[in-house]
Structures are given as C-alpha cells and as structure tokens.
Write an enzyme that holds these catalytic residues in place. Structure first.
Site, mmCIF file in Angstrom:
data_model
loop_
_atom_site.group_PDB
_atom_site.id
_atom_site.type_symbol
_atom_site.label_atom_id
_atom_site.label_comp_id
_atom_site.label_asym_id
_atom_site.label_seq_id
_atom_site.Cartn_x
_atom_site.Cartn_y
_atom_site.Cartn_z
ATOM 1 N N HIS A 274 -3.582 -5.622 1.214
ATOM 2 C CA HIS A 274 -2.911 -5.800 2.506
ATOM 3 C C HIS A 274 -2.890 -7.268 2.906
ATOM 4 O O HIS A 274 -3.844 -7.741 3.536
ATOM 5 C CB HIS A 274 -3.641 -5.009 3.588
ATOM 6 C CG HIS A 274 -3.441 -3.533 3.514
ATOM 7 N ND1 HIS A 274 -2.431 -2.888 4.184
ATOM 8 C CD2 HIS A 274 -4.118 -2.569 2.838
ATOM 9 C CE1 HIS A 274 -2.496 -1.585 3.939
ATOM 10 N NE2 HIS A 274 -3.515 -1.368 3.123
ATOM 11 N N CYS B 89 0.839 -1.201 0.000
ATOM 12 C CA CYS B 89 0.000 0.000 0.000
ATOM 13 C C CYS B 89 0.881 1.261 0.000
ATOM 14 O O CYS B 89 1.509 1.559 -0.989
ATOM 15 C CB CYS B 89 -0.962 -0.031 1.182
ATOM 16 S SG CYS B 89 -2.361 1.071 0.968
ATOM 17 N N GLU C 266 -1.314 -8.647 5.291
ATOM 18 C CA GLU C 266 -1.328 -8.819 6.760
ATOM 19 C C GLU C 266 -2.753 -8.827 7.302
ATOM 20 O O GLU C 266 -3.012 -9.372 8.372
ATOM 21 C CB GLU C 266 -0.491 -7.713 7.431
ATOM 22 C CG GLU C 266 -1.133 -6.335 7.522
ATOM 23 C CD GLU C 266 -0.978 -5.498 6.244
ATOM 24 O OE1 GLU C 266 -0.586 -6.070 5.202
ATOM 25 O OE2 GLU C 266 -1.261 -4.278 6.297
#
Lengths: 703, 223
Positions: free
Chosen positions: B197, B85, B199
């Site tokens: 993302h 990002c 994560e």
C-alpha cells in the site's frame, strides 16, 4: 424461545396491566427488561460514576448509545466499549466478528466516522485445544470484520487465565470522530417521524439479549448467535454517514432487536410498527421472531416524511433494503401490528422502567496463605519472562494501517496513538487486572484507571475520559455482587481524581464456567487522552541511564509473581497522587525531549518493564540497592506491581531529578550492549531463550 | 485531466489514496463505481479493500462490473491503470493483468511493513525512480502471486519482497508469492498491480521510519 423474567417480574407486569399477556408481549418485556438492555442489577451503582466535565459532550445519563468527548476545534470523539462473551463462547468467529460490527454501528449511530478499534481478549490456558480453537477464531473473526469495514485495530490486550476456560472475554472498543454540532441523537423528541429500517431481518440472533443475560446453559444455543456480514456492514457504514444529517435520530438494531430499538428510540413517546413491512431474509418468519431477531447490519432511523426518499436513495445505490415500517406517535404505547392485528400493545413507561434490584452483598472470606514463597532470583526471572509474550501473531491479522492515521503501531508502546482530522493526536489504552481484582476489587478498580492514566502519559498524553466494561459472574451471588460494587467504587474514585469522567459503559454478568464458578472479576476500562504537544516514539539507546520514577512498596498480593509462586502479603494500594505526579513528570520530560523510552510499571513489576527494553536487542544492568523501597527484600523490588512508577531511559538523569516534585527519582542502572543479558547486582543472566519465546510463542502454539 | 479513485461497495482505502495523491500534488477525485466516466480521467486507481465483500474470490465480482469494462478501455488507450491490493486482485481477475493472487501460504491475513526491491523502471509508476529499495506495509489475506509461466512472471515483475539491503529470499517472502513478486505490470507498463500500500507510506507522521516512499510512486501522476 426462552424467557428469563422471574416469576416476581411476571407478576409485577400482570398487576400493572391487570391482564394476561400474549407470547409476543412477554418476549417484548423479556428483551427490554433483560439485564443486557435494562441494567436492572447495576443501574443503582453506576450512577455513582463521575460523568461530567468540561470535555464531556455526551455522557452516560444522556441515554445515548455512546459517549462523546471534546477534542477541540469543534470536533468530538465518540467512544464505546462492549463485549461479545456469550456468543464467542459458542461461535467464536461470528461472536467476535459481530462484536466489532455492533460497536461500529453504535459509533455511526451518532453520525460519527469510526476511526479506531481496540480489542481486549481473555481466554483460558492455551495448552487446552479448545482455548486455542477459541482464540484462533476470535482473532480471525475480529480481523474478518474490522479489516472488511476498513477501521484499524490499533491496540488491545491478550491475556490468559484458567478462570476464562469456558467463558472467554471478548471486548471491543470503538472510537469515532464527528463535528460536535453534528452529533445525531438516538432518541426522538417529536411524534410524527417515520420509522425507517435498513437491512434484512433473519432467523439468527433470536433472543440474544436475554441469552446474554443468563448463564450459558450448555444446550444448543447457536440460534442466539448472530451471523456477521461485514460487506453489508460496510454498506451500512458508508450510507449511514452519507445521510446522517438528514435524519432526526439513529439507532443500531443491537441487543433485543427491533422491539428494543423502537422502544428506546421512542423514549417515552409511542410507536406503531407494521411487522409485515419489515424486509425479511427468510420467508415465513413468525411475527414474534421478527420482533426480537438480532440479525446484524440493520439500522433504525427516525426520519421526517419529506426526507424518506433521499435517505433510502443512499442505501438503494448499493441495492440495500430501506423501508418505512411505522411511525412515532404521541400516545405513549408501543404497538406492533401483524396482518392488521395488534400483537403487542404495551405502555412505553412500563417497558422503560424495569424493576431495579440491589442484590445481597457479602464480602468473600478468602483463605489467604501468607507464606512468602522460596524462590531463587534466576528461576523467578525466567518464570516471569516466559509469561511475557509478543502479541504480533494476533495484531498482524488486523489491518492496523487502514485510515493512514495510526501513528504508534500495535505493540510499539503502552498506548495506541492515532491522528485526528484537527491535527491533534489521540492516545487510547484498555486496562484490566483480574488477578488483582480477585484479591481486592476496590483497589483493582482504582488501579486500572491509574494504570491507563500512566499508559497514556508514557507516550505523552493526558487522559480526558473513560468508558468502562464491568464483567462479573451471577449478580445474585452475594460474593460476586460484592466484587461488582467494590470495583465500581474504585473506578469511580480514581476517575474523579484524574478528571477522566466516565462517558459510557456496559455491564456483563453471568460469566461463569461450567461448574458455575464465576470468572475472576474483570472490570475493564478504556481511557482516551490527548497529546499535549510532543509524543514519544520509544527507542532504546546503548549506555543510556535506566531511571526509575516512583517508590517501590512491599505489596505482592495479586501480582504476576504471586500468581506463579503463590500470593502473600498486602495488595498494592493505588496512591493516586503518586500516579498523577509521576505521569505529569513523564509528559514534561517527553516535551522537553529528555527521555527516549518510557514504560510504566505494571504486570510483572520492574523486571517486566526491563524485559521490554531487552527484547529490543540490547542488555541491561541494574543495582537493587538503588531502588528506593520500603523493604530491603529483592522480591518486591523486582516484582511488586504498586503504581505510580515508570522506567525511563535518558542521557540526563540530573535533569529529571531537578524536575521532579515529591517523587522519587533514582538511576538504577544502564543499558548495555550485551544482547539478551540482564545483570542484577553482580549476577548475570542470559535470557536469549526467553526473548525467542517472547517473539515466537504465539506463532508456535497457534500453528 | 485528473486521476479517478474508484470506490466499489466494500472498498476501504479510497480516502487514504485520495489523501496521498493530494500530498503528492496529484489532482484526483473519488468516484463511486456506478458513476465512473473514463473520458474525464487520464489515470485510474483501484484502491484496496474488500470489493463486494470479496465473496466468491477476492476481486472477482468487481472484475465483472461495467466499471471495469470502462477501465479496460482506458488501459487500451494507454492511460495509466493502478491496482493496489484489492485493486491488484481485481486487475488479475478481470484479465487486465496475467496471473492469480492466491491465499497466503499461512492462510492468515497479514499486516506488516515490508521492504521492496524495484526491478523494473519502465512502468508508469517506476519510471525515473531514483531509489530501488522501498518500504511499505502490506495487508492482505490473498496476496500470493502465481503465474504458471515463470519466464513471463520474470518479465512482468516490478517489485519483489526483499530485506532492507535488497536481498530476495524465502525468509522475506511474506505470503509465498513466486519469485517473491509483490507487484507486476503489463508489457507496456501502463497497467500496474501491487499488493503493498503506497498510500500508507505517504505521510511522515504515520510511516514507521518517517519515510514516505509511497509518494515517489504517486508523483508520476502529477500533471
């Protein structure tokens, strides 16, 4: 700068001090005694809120910036709810953004890490371009700040009513997490501590607290709005948490600016501040301006002399200003010096004890039509459905996943659900009901607490505490003050009943439109709860049984149906025991894994709850004769908003019947595979158009 | 050797990435930008957020820091560099990856779960991946990938926005990226930028379908 003190208050001050005051001193008293900071018109009644309980770590009476609740294993959550209504009416982007910033600073001032935000927005009808402009910028402002500081917006409300046309309501709630024994106080207990300020002071937000404590004048008041700088906010957040255990007290420089921050932190002790030492964003600020400027992204710390260097080092890593500006002293006077001259010298006691007011109270004489509107089934269903819209347009502008703790996503259930560091799951929900409050603020006060309690239960959580925000018009108007007092009575009663103490809150008066008409009374609460064991992720399953928990009553006033077709009949009375029993049952059913969908019944009645099933891409059929009710009329059966009720989907309704204690359980229909079709008794209505509207309305209207 | 997760002022996702790496069994630590010593690490992740407030352009101030010079050294040595990002924006701004990340077509911040089709399996994070459609959230205001050389864009593309069956079309392009590009890598495949993302798709409890596709990408850093 404008002063909002009344001549009575000014006379009181002169008498007590036996002298005339200079401009800086008047501004000091004006800020400290503003409604925003002093609660002078509300304090007397707020004391009736239940604020104690085994889970309360820090309540209203502790004079702290936020409340705290025990969530087990040595952890506490910190809760805070505030609005930025007035600034948002003038500069919606910065108004909403600084609302978020202010909440975040309140949370970190307890040494807690912010983990969630909820926003509750109320604006006028979107057919008015100004309301569209307001909403667009309010949402963008919340996103701008919340996203930039990395705190997820996990839930909220978005609602429309003409009474908010000139005066939108922008409420933000913040939640933080902290070790119980690491909570930092906001007040000092000993003299000799250094007063440290971080951040630059600018020209924005001049007299903001007093601005928020009067009516919008319609004049150019943009200078009273603070400018948001989330990047600075993020530095303040990171660095403050880094040094939280090296300071004796922390306070956000919010409403009233430096003068209020220092006075409240001194908490009866004295303080000596050199205004020349305050780092400025712009040159040539007058001392009076430095005193009351509400520039954002500033914090105040009380620090032992030997710790000052270490504290400031954390900020200096980010090139952020950190300066000692004074000291807390024993002599109970608040003193501000400028170029060696004392420009403010006022007794702490005077500043902290504004006169309290109890204004005149008068029950409004509502002219109540009692004519039951004539309306056909299909027409009414379409009208109600067209008012229920997905809020995805708004929440998709918020970074709701940051923190990797958002278990239930916005729009997924009636409560937000986030995971905590101790492995527990925290549910959060904000509720208000201005339509009902306009009819009966006492019943409304009770019912918003009950609704939040049910909302939490619908995901499997038991409510543990509440923060409230009371938003009304001018308290000096007897009818407005009546609604304020009544709403408090209702909220207090219900919170006591559910053992969900009120650990913090805020009051916002003077919310009126240009004609001086008050907004609908809008008390709002946010309830926090903990998942008992299992939680529910809603799922609709074909052929499952639609089971209604609870009893339906012919109480139509204040409902969405009444708003559209005309109010009639009684207001729903909150029977708290029914809410309690039904909620316990739903929590049990979730833990027994007997239901796969649960929704409480609120705005729009039973039919609105069914709509939330249909929009998932299936159909429903129900029989009105199976709905236990004190009336045979289909209107209350479908549209009454009385509490104590849930819709659940199950394969085993008999289990629910066996489990229930003193609560009506009835299988009222089934989930079908007829996409977008609702069948009531024998009438089939295709609502695919309304479903499209549900998903697309905001995207289309906000283009 | 470890993976460094860099924190610039304004970075918001460093703890999430750290937690996900822990979940994936990768040894890592969060390093503040001024304290970064590249010799201590064999991989570096630039996590999401708003470095330096994203003032000027997203990622542009961070791109001109000493920290990124050190990241470049690592990239040149063939070490793994991942930008997620805002990290992707920094990689593009610093020239470590080609192209630009422009404001989303609808000019709004967009937060939502998307499907991604993996089309390059020769990069550090997709090597050996046995799944070609992944689910992850995006959250950005400036994620529209653009490169004026379409052939190059095709060559660099690692993941494309798709539907759940892997179909790539305009309807599932959330931000207007050319060719639906969500992620690119350099030719060598050791410098990777991605808007989604991973994560946030690394934990069963918070992944919407309970799937943890993000971990699949992080696991390669396990040494």
């Amino acid at each position: 700068m404008k002063i909002t003190l009344s001549s009575y208050e000014m006379e009181l001050v002169r008498k007590k001090l036996a002298r005339e005051l200079n401009e800086a001193e008047w501004l000091t008293i004006d800020a400290l005694w503003s409604e925003h900071c002093s609660y002078k018109s509300s304090k007397v009644f707020l004391r009736s809120f239940p604020s104690e309980g085994e889970k309360v770590v820090m309540g209203i009476e502790d004079w702290q910036d936020a409340g705290a609740l025990d969530v087990g294993d040595g952890w506490a959550i910190v809760l805070k709810l505030e609005s930025h209504n007035h600034p948002s009416a003038i500069d919606p982007f910065n108004g909403a953004a600084t609302g978020v910033g202010g909440i975040i600073r309140d949370i970190i001032s307890k040494g807690a890490k912010p983990i969630a935000l909820l926003d509750m927005i109320r604006v006028g009808n979107l057919s008015n371009p100004r309301n569209k402009w307001l909403l667009k910028n309010i949402i963008a402002g919340i996103g701008f700040y919340g996203n930039s500081i990395g705190v997820p917006v996990v839930g909220g409300e978005l609602d429309f009513d003409d009474s908010y046309n000139d005066n939108p309501l922008v409420d933000v709630a913040g939640v933080g997490i902290v070790r119980k024994d690491k909570i930092v106080p906001s007040v000092v207990k000993e003299p000799g501590l250094k007063i440290v300020i971080v951040g630059l002071t600018g020209l924005d937000g001049l007299g903001g607290a007093s601005f928020a404590s009067r009516k919008l004048s319609g004049e150019d008041e943009i200078g009273a709005v603070q400018i948001a700088d989330p990047f600075a906010g993020k530095i303040v957040l990171d660095a403050t948490l880094e040094i939280a255990d090296k300071v004796e007290a922390i306070k956000d420089l919010g409403g009233g600016g430096l003068v209020v921050g220092v006075t409240e932190m001194a908490n009866g002790l004295g303080a000596m501040v050199n205004l020349d030492k305050v780092p400025l964003r712009v040159k040539d600020l007058k001392p009076e301006e430095i005193l009351v400027s509400e520039t954002q992204e500033r914090m105040l710390f009380a620090v032992k002399e030997e710790n000052v260097n270490e504290v400031c080092k954390a900020f200096e890593y980010y090139d952020y200003p950190c300066t000692v500006v004074g000291e807390f002293v024993k002599e109970p006077y608040i003193k501000f010096l400028y170029e060696g001259k004392e420009i403010v010298s006022l007794p702490s006691e005077l500043l902290l004890s504004p006169p309290r007011f109890v204004w005149e109270i008068r029950k409004p004489r509502l002219i109540k039509s009692d004519k039951k509107p004539e309306v056909r089934l299909e027409e009414s269903i379409r009208a109600i459905f067209s008012r229920i819209i997905s809020k995805e347009w708004a929440y998709s502008q918020f970074d709701y996943e940051v923190g990797t703790s958002t278990v239930l996503k916005p729009g997924e259930a009636d409560s937000a659900l986030i995971s905590l560091p101790n492995g527990k799951l925290l549910a959060l929900k904000g509720d208000a009901n201005p339509d009902l409050c306009a009819e009966d603020p006492y019943e409304c006060g009770k019912s918003i607490v009950a609704e939040a309690y049910r909302n939490l239960a619908s995901v499997g959580a038991l409510g543990i505490g509440v923060v409230d925000h009371l938003q009304f018009g001018d308290p000096k108007k007897p009818e407005v003050y009546y609604s304020f007092v009544e709403a408090i009575r209702g909220i207090a009663e219900a919170s006591k009943f559910f053992s969900t103490p009120i650990v913090g809150g805020k009051v916002s008066f003077y919310n009126e439109n240009k004609e001086g008409k008050a907004i609908k009374p809008t008390p709002l609460i946010v309830m926090a709860g903990l998942i008992k064991d299992k939680f529910l992720r809603n799922k609709v399953v074909e052929d499952s049984y639609i089971t209604l928990i609870g009893f339906t009553r012919d109480e139509m006033r204040g409902s969405l149906f009444g708003k559209i077709f005309g109010n009639y009949g009684e207001v729903p009375k909150a029977r708290l025991n029914e809410d309690y029993l039904a909620s316990q049952l739903v929590i049990d059913l979730i833990n027994d894994e007997k239901i796969f969908f649960a929704k409480d019944i609120n705005k729009g009645g039973l039919i609105a709850s069914l709509f939330s099933i249909i929009v998932k891409g299936i159909g429903v059929e129900i029989r009105t004769s199976s709905i236990p009710s004190d009336s045979d009329d289909w209107i209350p059966k479908l549209y009454s908003e009385n509490g104590g009720r849930f819709i659940v989907l199950t394969n085993d309704p008999d289990y629910i019947i066996r489990k229930s204690k003193g609560i009506h359980i009835s299988v009222i229909g089934k989930v079908t595979k007829d996409q977008g079709v609702i069948k009531i008794d024998n009438k089939e209505i295709n609502v695919n158009k309304e479903i499209d509207n549900y998903y697309n309305y905001l995207y289309e209207v906000m283009l | 050797m470890k993976t460094a997760v860099i924190k610039f002022p304004g970075t918001t996702c460093e703890v999430d990435v750290y937690k996900a790496l822990l979940e994936a069994g990768v040894e890592s630590e969060i390093v503040k930008y001024k304290d970064f010593d590249p010799d201590k690490y064999n991989a570096v992740i630039l996590p999401g957020g708003f470095s330096f407030g994203d003032y000027l352009r997203a990622g542009s101030i961070a791109a001109s820091t000493e920290t990124i010079k050190k990241v470049k050294e690592m990239a040149d040595e063939g070490k793994i560099v991942i930008g997620i990002c805002n990290g992707f924006q920094i990689l593009v701004e610093s020239g470590l990856l080609e192209g630009a990340l422009l404001p989303n077509l609808n000019l709004r911040f967009i937060s939502k779960w998307v499907y991604l089709r993996v089309i390059r399996f020769d990069t550090a994070i997709t090597r050996g991946l046995n799944k070609n459609i992944l689910k992850m959230p995006i959250a950005h205001a400036e994620g529209r990938f653009y490169l004026n050389d379409i052939e190059k864009a095709k060559k660099y593309a690692v993941m494309l926005y798709s539907d759940e069956n892997g179909n790539v079309n305009d309807k599932v392009n959330p931000n207007g990226s050319i060719l639906n590009i969500a992620s690119i890598a350099n030719e060598e495949g050791n410098v990777i930028g991605m808007m989604p993302h991973p994560e946030r798709a690394s934990f069963k409890l918070t992944s919407i379908m309970g799937e943890t596709d993000g971990l699949l990408l992080f696991k390669v850093l396990r040494k």
